[in-house]
Scaffold this motif. Structure first.
Motif, short mmCIF file in Angstrom:
data_model
loop_
_atom_site.label_atom_id
_atom_site.label_comp_id
_atom_site.label_asym_id
_atom_site.label_seq_id
_atom_site.Cartn_x
_atom_site.Cartn_y
_atom_site.Cartn_z
N HIS A 207 0.81 -1.22 0.00
CA HIS A 207 0.00 0.00 0.00
C HIS A 207 0.85 1.27 0.00
N LEU A 208 1.89 1.31 0.83
CA LEU A 208 2.73 2.51 0.91
C LEU A 208 3.47 2.75 -0.40
N TYR A 209 4.01 1.70 -0.97
CA TYR A 209 4.72 1.83 -2.24
C TYR A 209 3.78 2.33 -3.33
N ASN A 210 2.59 1.72 -3.40
CA ASN A 210 1.63 2.10 -4.44
C ASN A 210 1.16 3.55 -4.28
N ALA A 211 0.90 3.95 -3.02
CA ALA A 211 0.45 5.32 -2.77
C ALA A 211 1.54 6.33 -3.11
N ALA A 212 2.78 6.00 -2.78
CA ALA A 212 3.91 6.89 -3.12
C ALA A 212 4.08 6.99 -4.63
N HIS A 213 3.93 5.88 -5.31
CA HIS A 213 4.06 5.87 -6.77
C HIS A 213 2.96 6.72 -7.40
N GLU A 214 1.73 6.59 -6.91
CA GLU A 214 0.62 7.39 -7.42
C GLU A 214 0.88 8.88 -7.25
N ALA A 215 1.34 9.25 -6.06
CA ALA A 215 1.60 10.66 -5.78
C ALA A 215 2.72 11.20 -6.67
N SER A 216 3.77 10.42 -6.86
CA SER A 216 4.88 10.84 -7.70
C SER A 216 4.43 11.02 -9.15
N ARG A 217 3.65 10.08 -9.64
CA ARG A 217 3.16 10.19 -11.02
C ARG A 217 2.22 11.39 -11.17
N ALA A 218 1.35 11.60 -10.17
CA ALA A 218 0.45 12.75 -10.22
C ALA A 218 1.24 14.05 -10.21
N ALA A 219 2.29 14.12 -9.39
CA ALA A 219 3.11 15.33 -9.32
C ALA A 219 3.78 15.61 -10.67
N ASN A 220 4.27 14.56 -11.32
CA ASN A 220 4.92 14.75 -12.62
C ASN A 220 3.93 15.23 -13.68
N LEU A 221 2.74 14.64 -13.70
CA LEU A 221 1.75 15.00 -14.70
C LEU A 221 1.22 16.43 -14.49
N LEU A 222 0.95 16.77 -13.23
CA LEU A 222 0.45 18.11 -12.95
C LEU A 222 1.53 19.17 -13.16
#
Length: 274
Positions: free
Chosen positions: A138-153
């Motif tokens: 869960h922690l890895y997946n949540a961190a990955h989601e946040a990182s990808r969202a930050a890059n896209l935004l």
């Protein structure tokens, strides 16, 4: 909805579809997958209905639980003030992945990864998160989601946009934070609004408005945004299935209680004949 008979796939909306993501309902993507799974599930037999057999197929259970979790968190997020924007089931990347919830408000931008661990013990320390003694990603997946969202935004906005990943645990038996989680925050659904209120204000109304405009565009997140299924249809289909699941559970409980109550009388009657 009766087993798989009530849903033969999810028809697309025939009228105009919103050009942004604000119309998506909580659990939108998970419910779509759930209904696809249910479409191949045979209807229950007469006796199955009488005795409360679940209308869910074996492959549908986890999707159903996930949908319930996202919907419950979505209802909690409805209580955020008007200064917040909440986007649900945001399609991201190039495939079928989605972010459960994206929040944009005075405290910044957050991606929420909802996990339904009702009645289970959750333990967190550093990079480790365990549910009922078993390690989860869960922690890895949540961190990955946040990182990808930050890059896209950031790409869309033309400047850095920090994003905080959050694992939201629904109705755990307990949540033990042995050491601060790394990569993402971990919070129960019941504490989510309080936790958000405790975050420092980092964005002004103008910044929130610009980020909301960018985040609401499907093209910000997905290379080839999929057509949106009618949110009203999604809600109706799931509501019908949830009603059937709850009725089946009630029937099973009723039969169990009837057996428990009748057991002493049945036993005494049998003993009198021997």
């Amino acid at each position: 909805m009766e087993g798989g008979q009530a849903s033969q796939g999810v028809p697309r909306e025939s009228g105009p579809v919103r050009a942004d993501l604000k119309g998506r309902t909580a659990g939108h993507a998970v419910i779509e997958r759930l209904l696809q799974e249910q479409a191949s599930v045979p209807g229950r037999t007469f006796l199955g209905r009488v005795f409360g057999a679940s209308p869910l197929g074996s492959d549908s259970v986890s999707w159903y639980q996930g949908a319930v979790g996202e919907i419950n968190v979505g209802r909690i997020l409805e209580r955020l003030g008007p200064e917040w924007t909440v986007l649900h089931a945001v399609p991201v990347g190039a495939g079928a992945s989605d972010i459960d919830h994206v929040l944009i408000g005075p405290a910044g931008v957050f991606t929420l990864n909802t996990k339904n661990h009702t009645g289970q013990a959750v333990w967190v320390a550093g990079r480790t998160l365990m549910v009922a003694g078993k390690k989860q990603r869960h922690l890895y997946n949540a961190a990955h989601e946040a990182s990808r969202a930050a890059n896209l935004l950031s790409r869309k906005m033309g400047g850095p946009v920090p994003v905080t990943g959050v694992v939201v645990i629904l109705a755990p038996k307990s949540l033990t934070i042995k050491a601060s989680p790394e990569g993402a925050a971990v919070v129960t659904a019941t504490r989510l609004l309080t936790w958000l209120a405790e975050r420092p204000r980092v964005l002004g109304p103008g910044q929130v408005g610009m980020l909301t405009a960018a985040a609401s565009q499907p093209q910000t997140w997905h290379r080839n945004p999929p057509a949106m299924t009618d949110p009203g249809l999604i809600r109706r289909e799931f509501s019908a299935l949830r009603t059937a699941v709850n009725k089946a559970r009630t029937r099973r409980i009723t039969w169990f209680l009837a057996v428990v109550i009748a057991a002493p009388w049945i036993l005494s009657t049998l003993l009198r004949h021997f």
